[in-house]
Design a protein around this motif. Structure first.
Motif, mmCIF file in Angstrom:
data_model
loop_
_atom_site.group_PDB
_atom_site.id
_atom_site.type_symbol
_atom_site.label_atom_id
_atom_site.label_comp_id
_atom_site.label_asym_id
_atom_site.label_seq_id
_atom_site.Cartn_x
_atom_site.Cartn_y
_atom_site.Cartn_z
ATOM 1 N N PRO A 12 0.827 -1.215 0.000
ATOM 2 C CA PRO A 12 0.000 0.000 0.000
ATOM 3 C C PRO A 12 0.853 1.254 0.000
ATOM 4 O O PRO A 12 2.020 1.237 0.398
ATOM 5 N N SER A 13 0.273 2.344 -0.460
ATOM 6 C CA SER A 13 0.921 3.644 -0.433
ATOM 7 C C SER A 13 -0.013 4.630 0.261
ATOM 8 O O SER A 13 -1.221 4.414 0.323
ATOM 9 N N TYR A 14 0.566 5.695 0.798
ATOM 10 C CA TYR A 14 -0.213 6.653 1.582
ATOM 11 C C TYR A 14 0.019 8.045 1.014
ATOM 12 O O TYR A 14 1.120 8.381 0.552
ATOM 13 N N THR A 22 3.251 11.973 -0.818
ATOM 14 C CA THR A 22 3.084 10.521 -0.810
ATOM 15 C C THR A 22 4.228 9.856 -0.070
ATOM 16 O O THR A 22 5.347 10.371 -0.017
ATOM 17 N N TRP A 26 2.724 4.726 6.700
ATOM 18 C CA TRP A 26 1.720 5.611 7.302
ATOM 19 C C TRP A 26 2.357 6.467 8.387
ATOM 20 O O TRP A 26 3.193 6.009 9.173
ATOM 21 N N GLU A 40 -3.611 9.149 4.308
ATOM 22 C CA GLU A 40 -4.518 8.027 4.112
ATOM 23 C C GLU A 40 -3.987 7.100 3.024
ATOM 24 O O GLU A 40 -3.242 7.523 2.126
ATOM 25 N N GLU A 41 -4.383 5.826 3.108
ATOM 26 C CA GLU A 41 -3.976 4.848 2.101
ATOM 27 C C GLU A 41 -4.767 5.090 0.819
ATOM 28 O O GLU A 41 -5.968 5.319 0.830
#
Length: 470
Positions: A12-14, A22, A26, A40-41
């Motif tokens: 995942p990226s946030y 980015t 988190w 946020e993701e």
């Protein structure tokens, strides 16, 4: 069986919903805009890219062969603004003017837009905070009607860019950058991402078209320009519009200027018919009297390179409460307190600590530089002894805690301005340099020397309870 390692696509990226920053991890607080709870993701981790060499838009030239005529400034029609800008507006330059609500930003820029418009140079004024009819009413009031001044009320960035294609202006005024939004960017107008996108698009348009742009910026309650700090780095010029809403004086200071100096200040007077530049604003800060009054002293302050003669007033009365009042207006409370301590300890004036003391400046000017220390001290001493200072006297100098009077910058420039306005006597620190012919200059090394300007006969006639030790 060993667990399968996730690939970069699966991880995942946030992203920060405020500024678009980015990260692959988190965080509770965004390191870019310092906002809490906005990370946020949103998808896979950002792919690592490398940039290969490509075609150049223009070939690099020896600096001596670069044409500097493209950076020639064009006058705005407002002399005080030209002074701060370094001669006027440069084609392709982007100027950010920030100030508190109601200080007069829109009035000033509407006047500039009308005066800069001509047959060869159209001006486009885009308002995102008011309706077109409201701006027209202000234009009628200040006399800013011009056939080559175009007006549009838009809050959409794409519509603003469409107006640029239709009007093809030489000057764009946008009021304000925090109220225009791009439909392609998430977030409300005024957010970090929106402000950055709007400013970036207008800067690109200005550079491509050779169009000067004036952006109005909001400020926070702390006085800083609202939005990302990147906004101040992107624009070419940052101006600060200052002034007390209860006073007529307005000051435009250069905070950043890629085309000129940043130590210039423009002075304006705000009135019912609009705003006008003040080439000689010292008259706003003086009270002309036939006879001198106790508790008043004149000084010369430097606003950028401009010397301004200002008046300091002080009043001392018997206190009716255990803790005497200390009230200041236009002066720093800490410096007034220091001058009171120096007068009591070094000047041997003992009654100040038991009396209510009020000190202020005339005309709403703010004196924060140490060069006004001597004038503040003399005004307080004059009020304490109820003895007026000599007529046409100015005092310039920084006062130390040991009672010494220190030298300050620009003494010769300050004395020349005082002499031009008719003042014939000055108290200055030692070694002031060349002084104007015909002006009596008294050098003082400490507060004891400075207090000798108080007339001796008046001091002898003053009541014994005035607190001056003899």
């Amino acid at each position: 069986m060993a667990a399968r390692t996730k690939s970069a696509k699966d991880r995942p990226s946030y992203r920060c919903t405020e500024c678009g920053w980015t990260t692959a991890k988190w965080l509770g607080r965004c390191p870019e805009c310092q906002a809490w709870g906005t990370v946020e993701e949103f998808g896979g981790a950002p792919a690592v890219r490398t940039t290969a060499a490509g075609r150049v838009s223009t070939a690099a030239l020896p600096i001596g062969q670069v044409d500097s005529r493209q950076a020639t400034a064009r006058s705005t029609g407002v002399g005080e603004l030209d002074r701060v800008l370094g001669g006027g507006l440069v084609p392709g330059a982007v100027v950010l003017l920030a100030g508190e609500p109601g200080v007069g930003k829109s009035t000033l820029l509407l006047d500039v837009a009308a005066k800069a418009a001509s047959d060869e140079h159209r001006t486009l004024y885009v308002t995102a905070e008011e309706s077109a009819s409201q701006v027209r009413m202000r234009a009628d009031r200040i006399g800013a009607i011009n056939d080559h001044l175009y007006l549009a009320a838009e809050t959409d960035l794409s519509a603003v860019l469409g107006h640029l294609d239709a009007v093809k202006p030489s000057l764009l005024v946008l009021d304000s950058v925090q109220t225009v939004a791009s439909p392609e960017i998430e977030g409300a107008p005024g957010g970090m991402a929106q402000v950055r996108e709007v400013a970036g698009a207008l800067i690109r348009a200005s550079k491509e078209r050779g169009m000067s742009t004036l952006l109005v910026g909001h400020v926070t309650k702390d006085g800083a320009i609202a939005g990302p700090r990147l906004l101040e780095h992107l624009v070419d010029v940052v101006l600060s519009f200052e002034g007390d809403r209860h006073a007529r004086l307005r000051l435009v200071r250069g905070v950043k200027n890629r085309y000129g100096a940043t130590d210039e200040v423009g002075c304006f007077e705000l009135h019912d018919e609009g705003i006008t530049g003040l080439a000689d604003p010292s008259g706003l800060f003086l009270t002309r009297r036939d006879e001198p009054v106790p508790g008043t002293c004149l000084t010369v302050t430097l606003e950028g390179k401009r010397p301004l003669v200002a008046e300091v007033q002080a009043l001392t009365v018997d206190s009716q409460i255990p803790s005497p009042r200390r009230t200041t207006s236009g002066l720093e409370t800490s410096r007034v307190s220091m001058m009171l301590a120096v007068l009591e300890q070094r000047g041997r004036i003992s009654s100040l600590g038991k009396r209510d003391i009020y000190s202020a400046t005339v005309g709403g000017v703010k004196l924060s530089e140490p060069a006004a220390d001597l004038a503040i001290a003399l005004a307080l001493a004059s009020a304490a002894s109820d003895t007026p200072l000599p007529k046409n006297l100015v005092a310039i100098g920084e006062v130390g805690l040991a009672g010494e009077v220190r030298r300050v910058t620009g003494v010769q420039r300050r004395l020349a301005e005082a002499y031009r306005l008719g003042f014939t006597h000055a108290l200055v620190p030692t070694d002031p340099g060349k002084v104007p012919a015909g002006m009596k200059v008294t050098e003082v090394a400490n507060m004891g020397d400075a207090l000798r300007v108080l007339p001796r006969r008046s001091r002898a006639q003053a009541p014994q309870e005035d607190g001056v030790r003899r």
